[in-house]
Design an enzyme around this catalytic site. Structure first.
Site, PDB file in Angstrom:
ATOM      1  N   SER A 139       4.451  34.166  78.974  1.00 60.95           N
ATOM      2  CA  SER A 139       4.479  33.949  80.428  1.00 60.95           C
ATOM      3  C   SER A 139       4.314  35.284  81.131  1.00 60.95           C
ATOM      4  CB  SER A 139       5.821  33.343  80.837  1.00 60.95           C
ATOM      5  OG  SER A 139       5.969  33.357  82.245  1.00 60.95           O
ATOM      6  N   TYR A 152      15.038  33.780  80.759  1.00 62.77           N
ATOM      7  CA  TYR A 152      13.713  33.173  80.545  1.00 62.77           C
ATOM      8  C   TYR A 152      12.662  34.265  80.329  1.00 62.77           C
ATOM      9  CZ  TYR A 152       9.312  30.766  81.143  1.00 62.77           C
ATOM     10  OH  TYR A 152       8.033  30.307  80.932  1.00 62.77           O
TER      11      TYR A 152
END
Ligand code: NDP
Ligand code: 8X3
Length: 252
Positions: A139, A152
């Site tokens: 990501s 995350y």
């Protein structure tokens, strides 16, 4: 014999779109996810086109992952491409307000789950050798910090470094490894991240043009189907209407 791809997190978003994209090119599919009904629906749709094997699997369970790979029917071996896509974000709020269990869930899924699957599938990929590939879903959050990104983003930084380190060890085997790092894409990701808040999810994606699951599926397929001598190390992709922002400053 068909090439075989294993896609984790195939019940939604990028994984489901990738399953359809590989099916279009005639690959045999091993589709994994926890939601059995979704797997069954996808199997009914895609087995009209290519052989499909579904595995209801929680990637956090190392033994179950190992067993699922050991139990693969013969026509689904060896695996030529592994798409490590299963993952999630939780608790989009400051670290100091987050439940520890949410941090653990992200680490267990995005880090431990990803290494569980990779470890189980590596022998098969090495057996294929030239042209085989691992595509990891990282990501932009693995590279760029933002408020509420906490664990995350850290799990996705792990994905990037694990990708690079795998490349070092797999040099000479022919197995390629890539970290695809998307920015904002409209899937069930935000619904999961917000604990099921559909209005918050809709709000995030409204009035702009996020990436679509099919955009990322195209990049995943592209990466895995490049000529065998090409390895994309990392592919960071954002919507044109998304960019970085200024540094935040605390003032008196
Ligand atoms: P979705 O929520 O739409 O899909 C996530 C998938 O992961 C589902 O199929 C889900 O299946 C699976 N999954 C989650 N936890 C587990 C588990 N413990 N075991 C097995 N499967 C699991 O999100 P996306 O498609 O957007 O996300 C796919 C990947 O892309 C993730 O790794 C995410 O971090 C990453 N990503 C997403 C971005 C975005 O903006 N959407 C941007 C950058 C990266 P099930 O619930 O059935 O188990
Ligand atoms: C998900 C994309 O922008 O929320 O990885 O970090 S973002």
């Amino acid at each position: 014999m068909n090439d075989v791809v294993l896609i984790t997190g195939a019940t939604s978003g990028f994984g489901r779109a990738a399953a359809r994209r590989f099916a279009k090119e005639g690959w045999s599919l091993i589709l994994a996810g926890r939601r059995q009904e979704r797997l069954q629906e996808l199997k009914e749709e895609l087995s009209q086109v290519v052989p499909v094997h579904t595995v209801a699997l929680d990637v956090r369970d190392a033994e179950a992952v190992k067993q699922a790979i050991a139990d693969l029917p013969g026509e689904f071996r060896p695996i030529k491409s592994l798409i490590n896509n299963a993952g999630l974000a939780l608790a989009p709020k400051p670290s100091q307000e987050v439940d520890l269990a949410d941090w653990h869930t992200m680490i267990d899924t995005n880090v431990t789950g990803l290494v569980n699957v990779t470890h189980a599938v590596l022998p098969s990929l090495i057996e294929v050798g030239k042209g085989a590939s691992i595509v990891n879903l990282g990501s932009v959050a693995g590279q760029w910090p933002y408020p509420g990104g906490h664990v995350y983003g850290a799990t996705k930084a792990f994905v990037q470094q694990f990708t690079y380190n795998l490349r070092c060890d797999l040099l000479g085997t022919g197995v390629r490894v890539t970290d695809i790092a998307p920015g904002m894409a409209e899937t069930e990701f935000t619904l999961v991240r917000t604990g099921g808040d559909q209005a918050a999810s809709d709000k995030l994606y409204s009035g702009t043009t996020p990436l679509e699951p099919e955009d990322i599926a195209e990049l995943i397929y592209y990466t895995a189907s490049l000529p065998a001598h090409i390895n994309i190390n990392r592919l960071e992709v954002m919507p044109t209407r998304q960019a970085w922002s200024a540094f935040a400053i605390d003032r008196d």
